[in-house]
Design a protein around this motif. Structure first.
Motif, PDB file in Angstrom:
ATOM      1  N   MET A 253      45.472 121.203  66.227  1.00 49.98           N
ATOM      2  CA  MET A 253      46.923 121.352  66.274  1.00 49.98           C
ATOM      3  C   MET A 253      47.598 120.393  65.294  1.00 49.98           C
ATOM      4  O   MET A 253      48.601 120.733  64.655  1.00 49.98           O
ATOM      5  CB  MET A 253      47.425 121.087  67.690  1.00 49.98           C
ATOM      6  CG  MET A 253      46.934 122.058  68.745  1.00 49.98           C
ATOM      7  SD  MET A 253      47.638 123.698  68.559  1.00 49.98           S
ATOM      8  CE  MET A 253      49.364 123.372  68.910  1.00 49.98           C
ATOM      9  N   GLY A 254      47.032 119.175  65.169  1.00 51.11           N
ATOM     10  CA  GLY A 254      47.587 118.204  64.243  1.00 51.11           C
ATOM     11  C   GLY A 254      47.444 118.638  62.798  1.00 51.11           C
ATOM     12  O   GLY A 254      48.373 118.494  61.993  1.00 51.11           O
TER      13      GLY A 254
ATOM     14  N   THR B 299      54.067 124.907  73.845  1.00 48.63           N
ATOM     15  CA  THR B 299      53.290 125.859  74.646  1.00 48.63           C
ATOM     16  C   THR B 299      51.965 125.253  75.073  1.00 48.63           C
ATOM     17  O   THR B 299      51.518 125.445  76.216  1.00 48.63           O
ATOM     18  CB  THR B 299      53.047 127.150  73.853  1.00 48.63           C
ATOM     19  OG1 THR B 299      52.430 126.835  72.594  1.00 48.63           O
ATOM     20  CG2 THR B 299      54.344 127.883  73.582  1.00 48.63           C
ATOM     21  N   VAL B 300      51.348 124.488  74.184  1.00 52.36           N
ATOM     22  CA  VAL B 300      50.088 123.830  74.529  1.00 52.36           C
ATOM     23  C   VAL B 300      50.328 122.746  75.579  1.00 52.36           C
ATOM     24  O   VAL B 300      49.526 122.573  76.503  1.00 52.36           O
ATOM     25  CB  VAL B 300      49.422 123.227  73.266  1.00 52.36           C
ATOM     26  CG1 VAL B 300      48.162 122.463  73.634  1.00 52.36           C
ATOM     27  CG2 VAL B 300      49.089 124.320  72.268  1.00 52.36           C
TER      28      VAL B 300
ATOM     29  N   VAL C 106      49.655 120.536  81.004  1.00 55.86           N
ATOM     30  CA  VAL C 106      50.255 119.973  82.219  1.00 55.86           C
ATOM     31  C   VAL C 106      49.839 120.794  83.444  1.00 55.86           C
ATOM     32  O   VAL C 106      49.520 120.229  84.501  1.00 55.86           O
ATOM     33  CB  VAL C 106      51.793 119.926  82.094  1.00 55.86           C
ATOM     34  CG1 VAL C 106      52.438 119.601  83.431  1.00 55.86           C
ATOM     35  CG2 VAL C 106      52.205 118.890  81.055  1.00 55.86           C
ATOM     36  N   ILE C 107      49.821 122.105  83.313  1.00 54.19           N
ATOM     37  CA  ILE C 107      49.397 122.952  84.429  1.00 54.19           C
ATOM     38  C   ILE C 107      47.950 122.664  84.803  1.00 54.19           C
ATOM     39  O   ILE C 107      47.601 122.554  85.990  1.00 54.19           O
ATOM     40  CB  ILE C 107      49.584 124.447  84.083  1.00 54.19           C
ATOM     41  CG1 ILE C 107      51.076 124.781  83.992  1.00 54.19           C
ATOM     42  CG2 ILE C 107      48.908 125.336  85.118  1.00 54.19           C
ATOM     43  CD1 ILE C 107      51.357 126.184  83.515  1.00 54.19           C
TER      44      ILE C 107
ATOM     45  N   LEU D 212      46.553 117.130  76.305  1.00 53.69           N
ATOM     46  CA  LEU D 212      47.935 116.661  76.421  1.00 53.69           C
ATOM     47  C   LEU D 212      48.160 115.389  75.606  1.00 53.69           C
ATOM     48  O   LEU D 212      49.140 115.289  74.850  1.00 53.69           O
ATOM     49  CB  LEU D 212      48.274 116.410  77.889  1.00 53.69           C
ATOM     50  CG  LEU D 212      49.686 115.870  78.178  1.00 53.69           C
ATOM     51  CD1 LEU D 212      50.738 116.871  77.734  1.00 53.69           C
ATOM     52  CD2 LEU D 212      49.847 115.537  79.654  1.00 53.69           C
ATOM     53  N   VAL D 213      47.250 114.428  75.743  1.00 50.73           N
ATOM     54  CA  VAL D 213      47.384 113.175  74.992  1.00 50.73           C
ATOM     55  C   VAL D 213      47.320 113.451  73.487  1.00 50.73           C
ATOM     56  O   VAL D 213      48.085 112.880  72.700  1.00 50.73           O
ATOM     57  CB  VAL D 213      46.276 112.183  75.403  1.00 50.73           C
ATOM     58  CG1 VAL D 213      46.267 110.980  74.464  1.00 50.73           C
ATOM     59  CG2 VAL D 213      46.481 111.719  76.831  1.00 50.73           C
ATOM     60  N   GLY D 214      46.411 114.347  73.082  1.00 52.19           N
ATOM     61  CA  GLY D 214      46.275 114.667  71.665  1.00 52.19           C
ATOM     62  C   GLY D 214      47.524 115.303  71.079  1.00 52.19           C
ATOM     63  O   GLY D 214      47.947 114.965  69.963  1.00 52.19           O
TER      64      GLY D 214
END
Length: 467
Positions: free
Chosen positions: A348-349, A391-392, A397-398, A429-431
């Motif tokens: 994603m980054g 969205t990610v 989180v879910i 999430l952290v990423g």
């Protein structure tokens, strides 16, 4: 575009590289034979059962106690709380009511070398009863691993009177204070309403006299009361290391077991992946990062070079969140799906930086100057990057809420185990959050700064046509 000062690029880049280096290799100091961890690195990460294996143990109430179903569930709940407090998410735990036993499987602690299952289970099965007593009389002494003296077994008035216990502690938190240039690790306590009243009475009774603090039968601190404490807050000090302070706070928060547990049997669990495979994955990750770096620099030039530094920062922040970084924090349990979450977030980054670089190229081809192209390109790419990352984040989180240690959405999905899926959601999430921090904020700051140098004003270095 309002230019960013030229030194900003070097400041941000140096900070990112320093974070990347320390997050991977850590920082330790050595005094004689004693090695102290100042900053945790990759070697301090607690790996899951699938990577490093772990421990399987069966407990039963000690001294022939036949626990009721409620008592056994209470003991199971305390052990589970300790697992969560230690950030051990890759575990299996259940109570066998018919056999009056508790069965648990969990990964080895970070830094384990002897792989003794009986030593490993002490951190989750210890009673850890905290008591506050008058005076500091003790019966015997022994020596700790670092050579310090350990006082054991209270005697006299110290043994006869208990002002309050760990049950009156509302919260405990490890911390560090610096006085006169000396750093000391402490545990800050906050008592409940009853505990605050009892502690006020204790400090009134023991004014200008010591109140000793004991963990089970070991004296951990004996401060002298200088004033009456009525706000329900106190600190425990006792020449702790960072790890000792963290472990003490964790045990106090987890509470005491309703009865002592004895280990019926314990053994090691073999990993499904193994350390050799982990090493191979590490080499593959380094090769992949090098290939990505070359691709970004060759294709996108200056924006690509900045993106590579930002990616290192994103990876470093993710490792920091997993390793615990500072010794007062526990390491997160990293499983194979957790590594997959890291890889996906890095993807994603890369995608975020490519979108920005492409927008800058488009603006340059439309005839804009370097400054205008960077300003318009970073602005026009922001909405697409945010949409993709949000969205990610929602999905991550879910996953954390459903499969995390607290099962916050269990009323919808039912109870589920922690571990593999939770680790995936956590690292993902952290990423993604670190991508916002490094791939958007830091990268754009560095890009606007480096473009101020005369050598970096050529549009060709940003993918545009040469003037």
């Amino acid at each position: 575009m309002k230019r960013v000062a030229k030194p900003v690029f070097f400041i941000v880049a140096i900070l990112i590289l320093a974070l990347a280096w320390t997050s991977v290799f850590g920082v330790t100091t050595q005094k004689g034979d004693i090695v102290t961890t100042r900053i945790k690195g990759v070697s301090d990460i607690r790996w899951g059962i699938d990577i490093k294996g772990g421990v399987e143990a069966t407990f039963q109430p000690a001294e022939g106690v036949t626990a009721t179903e409620e008592q056994l569930e209470a003991a199971k709940s305390v052990i589970e709380t300790r697992m969560v407090s230690y950030n051990i998410t890759d575990y299996e735990l259940y109570a066998d009511q018919s056999a009056n036993k508790i069965i648990v499987r969990f990964p080895w602690k970070e830094g384990t070398t002897n792989f003794d299952p009986y030593s490993a289970i002490e951190e989750i099965s210890a009673t850890a009863e905290l008591t506050f007593r008058p005076g500091n009389s003790y019966e015997s002494t022994s020596y700790a691993e670092d050579g310090s003296v350990v006082m054991k077994t209270p005697t006299g008035a110290t043994a006869d009177t208990v002002f309050l216990t760990g049950a009156n502690v509302q919260s405990a938190q490890a911390g560090v204070i610096t006085e006169n240039g000396t750093t000391e690790y402490i545990v800050s306590l906050e008592f409940d309403d009853e505990g605050a009243k009892l502690f006020e009475q204790a400090t009134t009774t023991q004014l200008n006299q010591p109140i000793s603090i004991w963990m089970d039968d070991v004296l951990i601190s004996a401060p002298t009361v200088r004033s009456v404490i009525s706000d329900g807050k106190a600190q425990i000090s006792g020449d702790f290391t960072a790890e000792e302070a963290t472990n003490l706070a964790t045990k106090i928060n987890a509470g005491a077991l309703p009865f002592s547990l004895e280990t019926v049997n314990a053994g090691s669990i073999s990993p499904t992946l193994g350390s050799n495979s982990l090493y191979a994955m590490g080499i593959a990750a380094i090769i992949a990062l090098v290939i990505i770096a070359l691709f970004m620099i060759i294709v996108y030039r200056v924006p690509g070079f900045v993106a590579v530094i930002a990616l290192l920062g994103q990876l470093a922040v993710t490792i920091v969140a997993v390793s615990g970084y500072f010794p007062v924090f526990n390491s997160f349990t990293m499983t194979l799906p957790g590594i997959a979450g890291m890889i996906l977030s890095i993807g994603m980054g890369v995608d975020a930086n490519i979108i920005t670089a492409e927008r800058i190229k488009e603006e340059l081809r439309n005839g804009k100057s370097v400054d205008s192209a960077i300003n318009a390109g970073t602005k026009n790419s922001l909405s697409a990057i945010i949409d993709g990352n949000m969205t990610v984040i929602i999905v991550a989180v879910i996953l954390i809420l459903v499969f995390g240690p607290f099962n916050m959405l269990s009323f919808i999905f039912g109870l589920s185990t922690t571990g593999a899926i939770y680790a995936f959601g956590y690292t993902l999430l952290v990423g993604v959050i670190s991508n916002f921090l490094m791939g958007i904020a830091a990268a754009r700051l560095m890009l606007k700064s480096i473009s101020g140098f005369k050598l970096m004003r050529n549009p060709k270095l940003y993918g545009g046509a040469k003037k």
